[in-house]
Design a protein around this motif. Structure first.
Motif, PDB file in Angstrom:
ATOM      1  N   GLY A  26      30.695  48.981  35.805  1.00 25.39           N
ATOM      2  CA  GLY A  26      29.226  48.337  36.153  1.00 25.39           C
ATOM      3  C   GLY A  26      29.448  46.953  36.438  1.00 25.39           C
ATOM      4  O   GLY A  26      28.593  46.136  37.088  1.00 25.39           O
ATOM      5  N   ARG A  27      30.641  46.356  36.133  1.00 27.90           N
ATOM      6  CA  ARG A  27      30.840  44.931  36.214  1.00 27.90           C
ATOM      7  C   ARG A  27      31.736  44.840  37.350  1.00 27.90           C
ATOM      8  O   ARG A  27      31.714  43.670  38.281  1.00 27.90           O
ATOM      9  N   LEU A  28      33.032  45.482  37.169  1.00 28.22           N
ATOM     10  CA  LEU A  28      34.061  45.105  38.184  1.00 28.22           C
ATOM     11  C   LEU A  28      33.927  46.234  39.248  1.00 28.22           C
ATOM     12  O   LEU A  28      34.287  47.459  39.019  1.00 28.22           O
ATOM     13  N   LEU A  29      33.567  45.651  40.256  1.00 23.02           N
ATOM     14  CA  LEU A  29      33.453  46.598  41.607  1.00 23.02           C
ATOM     15  C   LEU A  29      34.443  46.345  42.713  1.00 23.02           C
ATOM     16  O   LEU A  29      34.428  45.503  43.374  1.00 23.02           O
ATOM     17  N   LYS A 178      36.669  32.957  41.619  1.00 23.79           N
ATOM     18  CA  LYS A 178      35.877  33.328  43.235  1.00 23.79           C
ATOM     19  C   LYS A 178      34.917  32.276  43.350  1.00 23.79           C
ATOM     20  O   LYS A 178      34.822  31.959  44.487  1.00 23.79           O
ATOM     21  N   HIS A 179      33.866  32.088  42.441  1.00 27.74           N
ATOM     22  CA  HIS A 179      32.890  31.190  42.745  1.00 27.74           C
ATOM     23  C   HIS A 179      33.101  29.787  42.963  1.00 27.74           C
ATOM     24  O   HIS A 179      32.480  29.048  43.763  1.00 27.74           O
ATOM     25  N   ASN A 180      33.984  29.082  42.348  1.00 28.40           N
ATOM     26  CA  ASN A 180      34.267  27.828  42.413  1.00 28.40           C
ATOM     27  C   ASN A 180      35.497  27.613  43.523  1.00 28.40           C
ATOM     28  O   ASN A 180      35.769  26.301  43.540  1.00 28.40           O
ATOM     29  N   GLY A 181      35.784  28.549  44.228  1.00 28.70           N
ATOM     30  CA  GLY A 181      36.710  28.333  45.250  1.00 28.70           C
ATOM     31  C   GLY A 181      38.286  28.183  45.092  1.00 28.70           C
ATOM     32  O   GLY A 181      39.139  28.198  45.794  1.00 28.70           O
ATOM     33  N   ASN A 182      38.634  28.607  43.843  1.00 22.90           N
ATOM     34  CA  ASN A 182      39.695  28.331  43.363  1.00 22.90           C
ATOM     35  C   ASN A 182      40.816  29.561  43.459  1.00 22.90           C
ATOM     36  O   ASN A 182      42.114  29.268  43.646  1.00 22.90           O
ATOM     37  N   LEU A 183      39.885  30.732  43.639  1.00 26.79           N
ATOM     38  CA  LEU A 183      40.922  31.962  43.792  1.00 26.79           C
ATOM     39  C   LEU A 183      40.473  32.435  45.283  1.00 26.79           C
ATOM     40  O   LEU A 183      39.384  32.819  45.277  1.00 26.79           O
ATOM     41  N   GLY A 184      41.576  32.639  45.848  1.00 23.69           N
ATOM     42  CA  GLY A 184      41.228  33.238  47.220  1.00 23.69           C
ATOM     43  C   GLY A 184      41.113  34.419  47.296  1.00 23.69           C
ATOM     44  O   GLY A 184      41.096  35.335  46.306  1.00 23.69           O
ATOM     45  N   ASN A 185      40.512  35.088  48.380  1.00 23.86           N
ATOM     46  CA  ASN A 185      39.858  36.446  48.429  1.00 23.86           C
ATOM     47  C   ASN A 185      40.921  37.479  48.324  1.00 23.86           C
ATOM     48  O   ASN A 185      40.794  38.372  47.541  1.00 23.86           O
ATOM     49  N   ALA A 186      42.066  37.319  49.181  1.00 20.45           N
ATOM     50  CA  ALA A 186      42.963  38.097  48.834  1.00 20.45           C
ATOM     51  C   ALA A 186      43.733  38.221  47.330  1.00 20.45           C
ATOM     52  O   ALA A 186      43.941  39.350  46.705  1.00 20.45           O
ATOM     53  N   GLU A 187      44.019  37.281  46.824  1.00 20.12           N
ATOM     54  CA  GLU A 187      44.392  37.389  45.305  1.00 20.12           C
ATOM     55  C   GLU A 187      43.303  37.974  44.429  1.00 20.12           C
ATOM     56  O   GLU A 187      43.550  38.710  43.631  1.00 20.12           O
ATOM     57  N   ALA A 192      41.681  42.066  40.914  1.00 19.59           N
ATOM     58  CA  ALA A 192      40.821  43.025  40.574  1.00 19.59           C
ATOM     59  C   ALA A 192      41.230  44.321  40.513  1.00 19.59           C
ATOM     60  O   ALA A 192      40.994  45.114  39.802  1.00 19.59           O
ATOM     61  N   ALA A 193      41.876  44.796  41.577  1.00 17.75           N
ATOM     62  CA  ALA A 193      42.749  46.040  41.709  1.00 17.75           C
ATOM     63  C   ALA A 193      43.802  46.386  40.664  1.00 17.75           C
ATOM     64  O   ALA A 193      43.418  47.465  39.857  1.00 17.75           O
ATOM     65  N   GLU A 194      44.316  45.286  40.048  1.00 18.21           N
ATOM     66  CA  GLU A 194      45.280  45.540  39.103  1.00 18.21           C
ATOM     67  C   GLU A 194      44.595  45.738  37.810  1.00 18.21           C
ATOM     68  O   GLU A 194      44.896  46.604  36.904  1.00 18.21           O
ATOM     69  N   LEU A 195      43.349  44.818  37.488  1.00 12.64           N
ATOM     70  CA  LEU A 195      42.825  44.892  36.294  1.00 12.64           C
ATOM     71  C   LEU A 195      42.007  46.507  36.140  1.00 12.64           C
ATOM     72  O   LEU A 195      42.043  46.928  35.080  1.00 12.64           O
ATOM     73  N   ILE A 323      56.955  49.367  29.054  1.00 11.00           N
ATOM     74  CA  ILE A 323      55.578  49.448  29.490  1.00 11.00           C
ATOM     75  C   ILE A 323      55.421  49.399  30.889  1.00 11.00           C
ATOM     76  O   ILE A 323      56.393  48.805  31.321  1.00 11.00           O
ATOM     77  N   PRO A 324      54.399  49.755  31.335  1.00  8.58           N
ATOM     78  CA  PRO A 324      54.450  49.798  33.106  1.00  8.58           C
ATOM     79  C   PRO A 324      54.210  48.234  33.324  1.00  8.58           C
ATOM     80  O   PRO A 324      53.603  47.479  32.554  1.00  8.58           O
ATOM     81  N   GLU A 325      54.602  47.936  34.544  1.00  5.21           N
ATOM     82  CA  GLU A 325      54.415  46.358  34.990  1.00  5.21           C
ATOM     83  C   GLU A 325      52.952  46.372  35.389  1.00  5.21           C
ATOM     84  O   GLU A 325      52.325  47.235  35.824  1.00  5.21           O
ATOM     85  N   THR A 326      52.500  44.768  35.184  1.00  7.19           N
ATOM     86  CA  THR A 326      50.921  44.610  35.739  1.00  7.19           C
ATOM     87  C   THR A 326      51.227  43.087  36.156  1.00  7.19           C
ATOM     88  O   THR A 326      52.340  42.388  35.909  1.00  7.19           O
ATOM     89  N   SER A 327      49.969  42.478  36.340  1.00 13.87           N
ATOM     90  CA  SER A 327      50.132  41.224  36.824  1.00 13.87           C
ATOM     91  C   SER A 327      50.483  40.560  35.335  1.00 13.87           C
ATOM     92  O   SER A 327      49.863  40.875  34.383  1.00 13.87           O
ATOM     93  N   GLU A 328      51.091  39.210  35.454  1.00 13.65           N
ATOM     94  CA  GLU A 328      51.294  38.585  34.311  1.00 13.65           C
ATOM     95  C   GLU A 328      50.277  38.436  33.387  1.00 13.65           C
ATOM     96  O   GLU A 328      50.306  38.664  32.269  1.00 13.65           O
TER      97      GLU A 328
END
Ligand code: F6R
Length: 367
Positions: A26-29, A178-187, A192-195, A323-328
């Motif tokens: 319900g939080r991460l869409l 995301k909301h303060n503009g430091n994280l670009g949409n693609a990243e 989000a997908a990784e999480l 363990i499987p790889e994920t974002s650092e």
């Protein structure tokens, strides 16, 4: 009640795919590219205009806070400080109404954390809670917050609450970025997908390491000391791994940032010293490789947590946990799970009461 498991702790370790999933639900869409968190959204300006964020907590929750610092600074670029609640409250800290104070507490009843929050509130800070117990004292005193939905944690040693705290902190960091503009949409979208893939990866880890950690544990029943090392995001994961072991097995263990080894702890290393080293591919891998070389040159016993397909660390380590790889930034969530299992089995084989370790209480309501 224990659902067929021998202890609550083991049950709770195995619940993590679900508890993390429930915490994100319900939080991460992911498809919409949205993180819904009313507590943040309703007070976005407070966060955006914050001079800094101060995270206060104790024990395992404090370790989660350290990872929260890395997450929030990396993605939201807001300065973060992390303090033990007990230190913060007794040292007349500088707090202003431009500060946001985040308290992390599984129980929501920890006396020092509660007192530190009261102090911050008196001085005008905006106070935010990350609690697992609904309607707990900390949840009630805070201006806003986000619950971890880990479900009741009965084992005294915190496991699923910790990974749920990391999940919330990840969501907060990504949302603020995301909301303060430091994280670009693609990243943002790729993180989000990784999480969202973490629960599945934890399932894999549980499956792949449950027996393996038992095998490894058998070789260390008589150990008297352990070192846990990690760098970057996994430095706090090393602290947490060490805390789990000492709490339930009563073996002395220390966590260290791997690079600090040469500033002291290296003196301890000989053939009797087991060293757990967290070495995923992303995150200073080459540096970790040289740390492992330094340990092996002194005949330390290396238990390495590496990504699948690793070759360099694997070639040197005495024991390998894949363990499987994920974002650092999410790797401590995944890496913590086999360390929980390792601590659990070492304690079980030593005959310790893992669910109720001596001298410890589930919620520390005294100072
Ligand atoms: C470790 C542990 C303790 C708690 C600490 C804070 O396994 O259980 O270190 O993390 O007492 O408790 P909470 O999170 O309830 O404030």
């Amino acid at each position: 009640e224990k659902g067929g498991y021998e202890h609550f702790m083991l049950k709770e370790i195995f619940e993590q795919p679900k508890s993390i999933h429930d915490t994100m639900r319900g939080r991460l869409l992911v498809e919409e590219g949205i993180i819904k968190m009313a507590g943040i959204w309703d007070h976005l300006e407070r966060f955006k205009n914050a001079n800094r964020i101060i995270i206060i907590a104790c024990g395992t929750s404090w370790h989660a806070g350290l990872i929260g610092e890395y997450l929030i600074e990396e993605f939201a670029r807001i300065p973060v400080e992390v303090e033990y609640a007990s230190e913060f409250r007794y040292r007349n800290p500088i707090i202003t109404d431009k500060d946001v104070v985040i308290a992390i507490s599984q129980s929501g009843e920890t006396a020092d954390t509660m007192a530190a929050l009261k102090l911050a509130k008196e001085r005008g800070a905006f106070i935010y809670g990350i609690c697992n117990v609904v309607d707990s004292s900390i949840a009630r005193i805070t201006d806003a917050g986000s619950y971890t939905h880990a479900g009741p944690e009965i084992g005294v040693a915190s496991t699923k609450a910790f990974t749920a705290q990391l999940t919330i902190l990840s969501l907060i960091a990504l949302k603020l970025g995301k909301h303060n503009g430091n994280l670009g949409n693609a990243e943002f979208m790729s993180l989000a997908a990784e999480l969202s893939a973490i629960p599945k990866k934890i399932e894999e880890v549980l499956e792949a390491t449950h027996e393996l950690t038992q095998e490894i544990a058998k070789d260390f029943i008589s150990a008297t000391n352990f070192l846990y090392l990690g760098r970057g995001y996994n430095y706090p994961a090393a602290l947490e791994g060490a805390l789990k072991l000492k709490e339930i097995s009563y073996i002395h263990a220390e966590g260290y940032p791997a690079a600090e080894m040469k500033h002291g702890p290296i003196a301890l290393i000989d053939e009797n010293m087991p060293i757990v080293i967290i070495a995923p591919k992303k995150g200073h891998y080459d540096k970790i490789v040289s740390n492992v070389q330094e340990i092996k040159a002194r005949k330390g016993k290396v238990i390495a947590v590496v990504n699948k397909g690793d070759t360099q660390v694997k070639a040197m380590a005495d024991y390998v946990i894949e363990i499987p790889e994920t974002s650092e930034c999410f790797s401590p969530i995944v890496a913590s799970v086999p360390l929980q299992l390792l601590a659990y089995y070492i304690a079980v084989y030593r005959g310790a009461n893992v669910d109720q370790p001596r001298n410890l209480a589930k919620s520390v309501t005294v100072e």
